[in-house]
Design an enzyme around this catalytic site. Structure first.
Site, PDB file in Angstrom:
ATOM      1  N   LYS A 112       0.813  -1.223   0.000  1.00  0.00           N
ATOM      2  CA  LYS A 112       0.000   0.000   0.000  1.00  0.00           C
ATOM      3  C   LYS A 112       0.844   1.270   0.000  1.00  0.00           C
ATOM      4  O   LYS A 112       0.441   2.281  -0.555  1.00  0.00           O
ATOM      5  CB  LYS A 112      -0.940   0.011   1.205  1.00  0.00           C
ATOM      6  CG  LYS A 112      -2.149  -0.897   1.036  1.00  0.00           C
ATOM      7  CD  LYS A 112      -3.180  -0.657   2.131  1.00  0.00           C
ATOM      8  CE  LYS A 112      -4.457  -1.418   1.855  1.00  0.00           C
ATOM      9  NZ  LYS A 112      -4.312  -2.868   2.138  1.00  0.00           N
ATOM     10  N   GLU A 134     -10.221   7.468   3.429  1.00  0.00           N
ATOM     11  CA  GLU A 134     -11.152   6.731   4.272  1.00  0.00           C
ATOM     12  C   GLU A 134     -10.553   5.348   4.467  1.00  0.00           C
ATOM     13  O   GLU A 134      -9.764   4.866   3.652  1.00  0.00           O
ATOM     14  CB  GLU A 134     -12.545   6.707   3.655  1.00  0.00           C
ATOM     15  CG  GLU A 134     -12.849   5.574   2.733  1.00  0.00           C
ATOM     16  CD  GLU A 134     -12.139   5.650   1.403  1.00  0.00           C
ATOM     17  OE1 GLU A 134     -11.460   4.661   1.102  1.00  0.00           O
ATOM     18  OE2 GLU A 134     -12.254   6.645   0.685  1.00  0.00           O
ATOM     19  N   SER A 399       1.854  -9.690  -0.812  1.00  0.00           N
ATOM     20  CA  SER A 399       1.492  -8.276  -0.709  1.00  0.00           C
ATOM     21  C   SER A 399       1.805  -7.649   0.646  1.00  0.00           C
ATOM     22  O   SER A 399       1.998  -6.444   0.739  1.00  0.00           O
ATOM     23  CB  SER A 399       0.005  -8.098  -1.029  1.00  0.00           C
ATOM     24  OG  SER A 399      -0.789  -8.924  -0.193  1.00  0.00           O
TER      25      SER A 399
END
Ligand SMILES: *Cc1c(COP(=O)(O)O)cnc(C)c1O
Length: 411
Positions: A112, A134, A399
């Site tokens: 991310k 958010e 990931s």
């Protein structure tokens, strides 16, 4: 997971998918569309802002100074390139050749950060003074707060009150990083309510940059997130050519919104010999109300500003999904994945919580690598499909790391 109904179903799907004629073409990618999917289905007040963002992004991605800056922070702050690690004991276990793309080794422990650092630089170059985001489980909120601290930018993270109570450690993290956490009690006090409040704020404040966490939502976000995550595939391609002297036969990634998967796939889409397999959160089983397998079980629909697949009830309302992996627990999916599925370029499978936990434990014990429960879905799918495939070379996108997933149910 051998001999389960699911693996039979997967074998059938694999057979079917080999018969599907691949209709994928690069030309289907145009002006924010991926075939029929994508687009900008938003009210007029948002349209102007998004069109301006699209324009600025087009300019900046061709600007050498901007690209140089992104590369600098990728290297010096995130720690890129991440290794492509040959998982020897895992490979022995399944009797195939398996590599792990180690996004779990990035600063903050997942992919991310590639996107949040990229978008914060975009925000800075566009003259924004504040970023908003958010978050549901808090992972994107923490990654955004991290990038905002790095650039000394004001940051507000919107969160449903119920999510904030469930994710207190991530709320502390965001606060320590200097972000303001804004909670809402609207609706079910979860992610979709936080999105509504964030959008209201975005419309009212012209200088705010909305930092979106996955390859979802209206144009240009799917293209922006893809752009900042494609470094994963570019590195992996170079690394596998260096070590194996050839392209991989298979790619595996988990899909929530689809950003880590697109990041890996993007560099291989035009290589016809490379098969692409994606794992969605299957939750407890394959019942619509207990799953987050959007592409396996959902239907095409305009949802949150884009035309893509979505998990809906019989009245066409998005359902409350379920997966134990917070990062996969979302009823929508990025529009590029909808196109890759329909065109037969990538295949999508439902992997249950139990299968993911099995892979989580296997990888931990075989390699000393504790994967995120999201990533474990991709590991489970790869282990199942590659068993005894001695001639195959595969890359699994790892990931994120699993420190966040420690708990009794994993043992
Ligand atoms: C958020 C997250 C995901 C899912 O998001 P994508 O946009 O589908 O990549 C997967 N793995 C980890 C570790 C995550 O934190």
């Amino acid at each position: 997971m051998e001999n389960t109904a699911n693996s039979q179903q997967q074998a059938q799907q694999t057979q079917k998918s080999q018969q599907v004629k691949r209709t994928y073409t690069k030309e289907a990618y145009q002006n924010g569309f991926f075939g029929p999917y994508g687009g900008m289905y938003v009210p007029d007040v948002l349209k102007g802002k998004l069109e301006y963002l699209a324009e600025q992004f087009e300019q900046l991605k061709n600007d050498r100074q901007f690209v140089g800056e992104v590369n600098y922070y990728f290297r010096q702050y995130i720690g890129r390139p991440s290794p492509l690690y040959y998982a020897e004991r895992l490979s022995k276990e399944v009797n195939s050749r398996i590599y792990l793309k180690r996004e779990d080794l990035n600063h903050t422990g997942a992919h991310k950060i590639n996107n949040t650092v990229g978008q914060i630089l975009l925000a800075k170059h566009m003259g924004a003074t504040e970023v908003i985001a958010e978050t549901g489980a808090g992972q994107h909120g923490v990654a955004t707060a991290t990038a905002a601290a790095l650039m000394g930018m004001k940051c507000k993270v919107f969160m449903g009150q119920k999510d904030a109570e469930r994710q207190q450690v991530n709320v502390y993290r965001m606060k320590i990083l200097g972000a303001e956490v804004v909670t809402t009690e609207q609706g079910t006090a979860t992610l979709k309510d936080a999105i509504n409040v964030a959008l209201e704020y975005y419309v009212k404040h012209p200088d705010v940059f909305y930092l979106l966490g996955s390859a979802v939502g209206p144009h240009p976000y799917p293209s922006i997130v893809r752009y900042f995550q494609q470094v994963i595939g570019q590195e992996a391609r170079r690394q596998i050519l260096e070590t194996e002297n050839r392209l991989p036969d298979n790619l595996f990634a988990c899909v929530g919104g689809g950003s880590n998967a697109i990041g890996l796939y993007s560099a291989f889409l035009d290589d016809e010999t490379v098969n692409i397999y994606s794992a969605e959160g299957g939750g407890e089983g394959e019942l619509l109300y207990k799953t987050a397998s959007t592409l396996v079980m959902g239907s095409p629909l305009v949802f949150q500003g884009t035309y893509s697949y979505c998990l809906v009830d019989p009245d066409n309302n998005a359902v409350d999904t379920y997966s134990m992996a917070a990062g996969l627990d979302y009823p929508g999916v990025g529009p590029e994945h909808a196109y890759l599925k329909d065109s037969g370029r990538a295949q999508y499978y439902c992997v249950t919580d139990q299968q993911a936990i099995g892979a989580f434990r296997k990888l931990s014990m075989l390699e000393g690598i504790i994967p995120a429960i999201e990533s474990s879905h991709a590991v489970a799918l790869a282990m199942d499909m590659m068993r005894e495939r001695t001639d195959q070379v595969s890359i699994i996108n790892l990931s994120g790391r699993g420190d966040k997933d420690m708990g009794r149910e994993m043992i």
